[in-house]
Design a protein around this motif. Sequence first.
Motif: not given
Length: 941
Positions: A783, A785-786, A789, A791, A793-795, A818
């Motif tokens: 979470h 990292r998202a 970034s 991203d 997909r990370e979310f 996301a």
Amino acid sequence: MTLDGTVLVGRRKELRRLVSTVTRPPAVVVVEGEAGIGKTRLVTEMAVHPELAGRLLLTGACRRIREPFPLGPVVEALRGTGAALATAALSPVAGALRGLLPELTAVLPPALEPLDDRAAERHRLFRGLADVLDALGPAVLIVEDLHWADDQTIEFLGYLLAVAPASVSLVLTYRGEEATAGIREVTGRPADSVVREHLVLEPLDAEQTRALAASILQEEGITTEFGTHLYTLSSGLPLALQELLALLRSRGALIRLRGGRWARRALEELDVPPGVRDSVRERVARLPEEARAVAEAAAVLQVPVAVPALREVAGLARKEAVAGLDELLVAGLLSERDGLVAFRHVLAAQAVYGGIPLGRRQDLHERASAAMRAVEPVPLGQLAHHLRHAGLLPEWAGVAERAAEQASALGDDAEAVRILEDVLRSAPLEPERRGGLAVRLGWAAAQVLRPPEVVDLLSDALESAARGLQRGQLNFLISMLRERLGGDPAVQRRSLAAAVEDLGERPDLAAWVMAALGRPMDPSVPVAEHARWLDRALETVPAIGDPVAEVFVLGKVAMSLSCIGDPRWAALTVDIQRRTGDRPRHRQEVNAYRSISENAYCAGHFEIADQLLAAATLGAAEDDEPLARCRLVGLLLAYGWGRWEGLDLEVAELLEEYGGRPFDRITAETVAACLALARGDLDTARRDLPDVVRRTITLGGYELLPLSVTALLRLTGEPGGARAALEVWNTKGLWPPAVRVLPALTAAMAATGGHDEAAALVARLSVTLDGLDAPLAAAALPHARALLSGDAREFAAAADAYDRLGAPYEAAQAREQAAEVLFAAQDPDADASLRAAHVTYLELGARWDLDRAAQTARRYGVAVKARHPGGPSGYGPALSPRELQVAELAAAGLTNREIGKELFLSPKTVEKHLSAALRKLGLRSRAALGGSGALNGGSAP
């Protein structure tokens, strides 16, 4: 002069309200007013009212001099009900009353097997009393002078008003100026099904005073002038008026002229001293010498006593005592009931007592103590009272100590605390004895829900205590009480460290202290030192020898290990479950399950936390104090699982219940502040969250801290609010539970120019948490990292991980974030991600998040369901999900307490949901639920 036969003046409206309420059980009427205002007279008028015909009246009174025997007024009320119970159908639990009510042995069920826990015994006793009262119905239980009640009587009345037997009404009288907050709380918040009335009696006005005077004198010719004069002298207090007129009559000063008017000269010559005190003293002074002696003896004794005891204290021969007693009975100063004699009103007794010179007063108290020693069984409370006021302090201390022992043996720890505190503050004691009493005081105080401020007494005893078990216990108890009263964790830790070496002969206490030192509560102590203490505690456990105490200590160790990510906590938990057969029965076993459950939840083990708490709640079913602490943990689990309906009510109840326990109360305050933010009450959130964060750090509740810090970061968007918490988590190595805060902290740092710093923190924690037992990391790290970034997909991975944990609120936040990224990339999956978040917010009633998600939906043209006008409670005539749950369980025959155990709610909260469900369904009782068919579909007919 007798005062019988007077009419009821100025209280007709109150009498109507009183009668109307008690004839609609379950009901409670509080009659409040100052001494002498007429509370007892009003209740007496109610008792003979025609509408109460056929109802059993049960009367008990609290006494100024208390015995170390609980539930005195309730026992007094039930003592003579043997004939009424002879044909009653009593449940087996009523057998618990045999020791309390030996007079009813012939009609009570067989005695029950004793329980190992006093609190459980007390709860079973309460159930038995409620069962007997219900069997006696329709009945009215009258408890007078509640301001003098012992804590167990107050606790029982609270229990009775929560379970609300359908055929019982309560009438409770007290002096408002002497009623404690606990008394007002009990009487002010009965179950919703209980009809409640609160009558506050005011002084009579001038015209009412004149009318009462006419009734007392049996004369209609009381002029307005004379009535006004009497009103001025009595201040409208009925008792004061009665005493004034009795005094005037004894003086021969009531001169009535022709035409029924009072002469002006007579008024001018009255010179009557104002108030009750002087009028009573003058009346007594005009009596024969033997009557004065009996009056003084009765004033010293205070409670109703048999005539021989009264004669002994008065120091009179039988003939003289009888003559004096008869004089006082005829004069209306004393009254007789069931062969016992006492002052008709406590104010009159106090007036006489205050006029006795000190030397004679002490002599009378010494005689009274001798009379009490002859009673079987000896009334220790009265004996202690008289010894103290006789100036015989060493003897008083000994008897008071016996009274405290009796109170503790009967499970009345609050009364034991009161007695021991009094002795330690007032009696001359040798150091060794002072230390022993201080230890007993500390253990009793530790059992009370709201511990008193007695640390100073334990500290005083500690100063002169020699090395050994007594000193070790004093240090340990000082630390325990400071924790519960919200003291400095560093000071608590010093007391614990000082206790260890003195507890060698008690490995159970030594291991307990070691486990407490292993709990990460002092911000300056590194986690490695805590771990060493936990290892020492584990090494000491085999020496304990008591299976229950061993489980208790293992629970303390496992609790702390789960916070630092040490996987050994899981194996210890399995061992505890094996030792207890997965069913905690003793209070210490319940404590172990509950403690592990709380920290397991904080670390992210939601499912095992739920299982452990369910077992702890079942084990605490007969013990209100551990049950309340289970409910505190239940707040955390309900918040984490997203079971928010009715949570506001449960939070409010526990905030009130734990008003005197800052360390425990902070749990409810945390959930309340987090809910305020989610519900959109931003003013409350802005006010409370910073304070909750600050006090949680001060109290050392670091495992709980991530919840409030996360909410504060989301509210303000400023990372500064987490600075103090970050320092603690870094020092203590508490990142397994604290990683929960990482997404909100990352977002705040990145938004304020700290993107690189946030990235470094995320990278550092990824390494730090690797290999530790930290289930929250699987969701919080992706979470965070998202957020750095962008991203999607990370979310999505974070949302899925939150779902696996059972954290729908956090999963919805990740999906909403996301969706923002997907909308920016014009990805068609954005709609579904936003709708999923919106649905979760709607189901939770998270209005703050719901409004934000709705704004995003409007901005991108996404159709979403509108929220209910009133949020999660806006179900209109339909039952809410929680109301439906409660109604279905009630229809299955479960009691409110059983439903509460099932749903982790208090009986009062269950009652509120059940009342709402019955109202919506158009039903009048829970019995109608089973056959109504109205629960099909959960809507009103």
